[in-house]
Design a protein around this motif. Sequence first.
Motif, mmCIF file in Angstrom:
data_model
loop_
_atom_site.group_PDB
_atom_site.id
_atom_site.type_symbol
_atom_site.label_atom_id
_atom_site.label_comp_id
_atom_site.label_asym_id
_atom_site.label_seq_id
_atom_site.Cartn_x
_atom_site.Cartn_y
_atom_site.Cartn_z
ATOM 1 N N ILE A 107 1.952 7.044 -6.763
ATOM 2 C CA ILE A 107 1.007 8.371 -6.845
ATOM 3 C C ILE A 107 1.427 9.300 -6.822
ATOM 4 C CG2 ILE A 107 -1.332 9.411 -6.232
ATOM 5 C CD1 ILE A 107 -2.292 6.263 -5.728
ATOM 6 N N MET A 108 2.211 9.122 -5.828
ATOM 7 C CA MET A 108 3.173 10.780 -5.425
ATOM 8 C C MET A 108 3.813 11.385 -6.423
ATOM 9 S SD MET A 108 5.210 11.898 -2.002
ATOM 10 C CE MET A 108 6.069 10.999 -2.096
ATOM 11 N N GLU A 165 -5.555 6.579 -11.208
ATOM 12 C CA GLU A 165 -4.409 6.703 -10.251
ATOM 13 C C GLU A 165 -4.438 8.022 -9.672
ATOM 14 O OE1 GLU A 165 -0.819 5.816 -10.499
ATOM 15 O OE2 GLU A 165 -0.709 3.800 -11.047
ATOM 16 N N ARG A 202 1.824 1.800 -3.266
ATOM 17 C CA ARG A 202 1.020 2.026 -3.911
ATOM 18 C C ARG A 202 0.694 3.827 -4.106
ATOM 19 N NH1 ARG A 202 -4.619 2.623 -4.409
ATOM 20 N NH2 ARG A 202 -4.705 1.899 -2.607
ATOM 21 N N TYR A 203 1.225 4.062 -2.554
ATOM 22 C CA TYR A 203 0.830 5.822 -2.820
ATOM 23 C C TYR A 203 2.043 6.574 -2.771
ATOM 24 C CZ TYR A 203 -2.960 4.935 0.372
ATOM 25 O OH TYR A 203 -3.918 4.580 1.506
ATOM 26 N N MET A 242 -7.854 9.056 -6.038
ATOM 27 C CA MET A 242 -7.461 9.273 -4.055
ATOM 28 C C MET A 242 -8.875 10.109 -4.306
ATOM 29 S SD MET A 242 -5.414 6.984 -3.533
ATOM 30 C CE MET A 242 -4.849 8.186 -1.469
ATOM 31 N N GLU A 300 1.073 -1.376 0.536
ATOM 32 C CA GLU A 300 0.136 -0.218 -0.094
ATOM 33 C C GLU A 300 0.366 1.208 0.311
ATOM 34 O OE1 GLU A 300 -3.605 1.955 2.403
ATOM 35 O OE2 GLU A 300 -2.592 0.147 3.347
ATOM 36 N N GLN A 301 1.723 1.403 0.543
ATOM 37 C CA GLN A 301 2.561 2.333 1.114
ATOM 38 C C GLN A 301 3.515 2.688 -0.556
ATOM 39 O OE1 GLN A 301 5.404 1.286 4.157
ATOM 40 N NE2 GLN A 301 4.605 2.146 5.482
#
Length: 302
Positions: A234-235, A278, A230-231, A282, A227-228
Motif C-alpha cells: 500500500i505504501m 487499497e 500488504r502494508y 485504510m 500483513e507487513q
Amino acid sequence: MRSACAETAERELEALRTELAEQVAARDEVQLRLEEEIAQRDRVIAEGERTEAKLRDSEMALRQLFDQNLDSMMILDLETGRYTDVNDEYTRNSGYSREQIVGKRSREHRAFEKPEENVRLVDQLKRFGVVRNMEATFRRKDGRTYSGLISALNLKLRGHWCCITITRDIGALKETERQLIASREAALEGSRAKSEFLSSMSHEIRTPMNAVLGMADMLAESDLTGEQRRYLDIMRSNGATLLDLINDILDLARVESGQLRFEEVDFDIRELIDQVTETMGMRAHEKHLELAAHVASDVRTT
C-alpha cells in the motif's frame, strides 16, 4: 332735314355706346388680369416665405446637429485656408473659444501634437478625398495632449470647397487599454512565477520521494509477514501515486508554458481500481467501513 339729323345723332350715340361698352369690357379684362397677377404674386410671395421658413428651420436643425454633436467638428475653407466654424464640443474639449479659431489659417492653429500626423492626414485627403478613423495625438489650449480618432472629407458648402474634420477623444479608451495590457502582463508574470514555483516544488518533493520508494523496494526484499507486506505494498502504491501527482503538477506547469505533449499509454483498469481501493481502504477501515470494488466481466481491462 330734322329727321336726318336725328338719325345721324342716334347712330353716333349708338357708336359711342358701343365704344364705351368695349372700353368697359377691356377695362374689366385688364382689371381681372391684374387681380390674377396680384393673386399669383401673393402666392409666389407666400410660397417663398414658406420656403424661406423651411430653409431657416433646416439650417437651425443642422446647426443644432453640428453644435450638439458629441465629437469635435471643424470646417476649413480650402479656398482661403481659414476656419469658418467649429462646434461646441470642439471648444469644450480643446479649450479654445469659437472666436479664437474662426478666421484663423490652418497653419496658425496647432491642432496636432505631431506635425507628421497632420501631413499624413493632408496626404490621404489629397489621394482619396476622405479619411476614416486615423489615430493621432492632439493638443489642447493649455498644452495637454489627448489621443483621438480623426475622420475628414472634402465637399462643397455654399459654393466653396471645404474640409470637414470630426475628431473623437479616445483618451479614456487608451487608458483602459493600457490598464488591461498592464493587468495582462501582471497576470502572465504571476503565471510564470507560479509555474516556476510548481516546477521547483515538484522537483524538491520528487527527490525525497524517490528515496522513500527506494527504501520501500529494499524493504520488500526482506522477510516480512503477510500483513507487513500488504502494508508495504500500500505504501509503495501510494508513493507511486504521489509521484504521478507530482508529474501532473509538472504537466500543469507545461500546460501554462505551452510545452505540454499528450501521450497515449495503455493501462490496466483493474489494477488502477485495486490501487484506489487499497489507498482508500485504510481510511474506510478506520471508520469501520468496508470498501469493495467490482468490475463487470464485459469491461475491457486494457
